[in-house]
Design an enzyme around this catalytic site. Sequence first.
Site, PDB file in Angstrom:
ATOM      1  N   LYS A  83       0.676  -1.260  -0.187  1.00 28.42           N
ATOM      2  CA  LYS A  83      -0.156  -0.132  -0.127  1.00 28.42           C
ATOM      3  C   LYS A  83       0.834   1.419  -0.053  1.00 28.42           C
ATOM      4  O   LYS A  83       1.828   1.486   0.865  1.00 28.42           O
ATOM      5  CB  LYS A  83      -0.842   0.195   1.161  1.00 28.42           C
TER       6      LYS A  83
HETATM    7  O1  G3P Z   1      -7.855   1.348   5.481  1.00 29.61           O
HETATM    8  C1  G3P Z   1      -8.455   2.361   4.627  1.00 29.61           C
HETATM    9  C2  G3P Z   1      -9.404   3.090   5.033  1.00 29.61           C
HETATM   10  O2  G3P Z   1     -10.587   1.953   4.935  1.00 29.61           O
HETATM   11  C3  G3P Z   1      -9.530   3.393   6.611  1.00 29.61           C
HETATM   12  O3  G3P Z   1     -10.728   4.431   6.526  1.00 29.61           O
HETATM   13  O4  G3P Z   1     -11.628   6.384   7.388  1.00 29.61           O
HETATM   14  O5  G3P Z   1     -11.975   4.200   8.380  1.00 29.61           O
HETATM   15  O6  G3P Z   1      -9.872   5.354   8.526  1.00 29.61           O
HETATM   16  P1  G3P Z   1     -10.827   4.997   7.756  1.00 29.61           P
END
Ligand code: G3P
Length: 218
Positions: A83
């Site tokens: 990533k």
């Molecule tokens: O892992 C990537 C993404 O899904 C993270 O989203 O905004 O829940 O931290 P968030």
Amino acid sequence: MKFFADTAEIADIRDLAEAGLLDGVTTNPSLIMKAGRSIHDVVAEICSIVEGPVSAEVAALDTEGMLAEGRKLAEIADNVAIKVPLTWDGLKACRILSGEGRMVNVTLCFTANQALLAARAGATFVSPFIGRLDDIGLDGMQLIEEIRTIFDNYAHIETQILAASIRNQNHVRLAAMAGADVATVPPTVLKGLVKHPLTDAGLAMFMNDWKKTGQTIL
Ligand code: G3P
């Protein structure tokens, strides 16, 4: 649409994998911090549970550092997807790593133009963040729709839209309607997709009526 789990929590991943419904996992530095374990150990354990792509994020911000860290992470298992962030250095690293035949997930995508660059850099996945756009009053799902429209204009684009930053069941449904290839979902949301009160009530009624027949199937 494929289902990935957005977590580094082994117990949740094992639960979902045992149901046979898990196509991959995404982690990020915040999820690794929450897991409280070395990235190498937790990613190796996840890869031993899940056959599909397991995203592990570099911490370097420069291309050379991303290349070194990405190649190191890719040594953990064949199903590691490296990533990298959607920055100029991340795109350069993506171009080189994908050219080496490695899976690359370009993350922190917030515009269709960024996604187009990720595809041009040979990304396996691009991760548009729905929830974080919604959090600031923008329309995260519109981004998924725009990227789908653009990618479908060009047959040569093979980059998969990995809908990320999913907060609720509507995000999953709408991402599928918009044509996302993958949704990476927090385990609580993923497990909750199966629940409906009418399903529970209907099953209770069936079981009650079946008991009245006095029959057995076996
Ligand atoms: O892992 C990537 C993404 O899904 C993270 O989203 O905004 O829940 O931290 P968030």
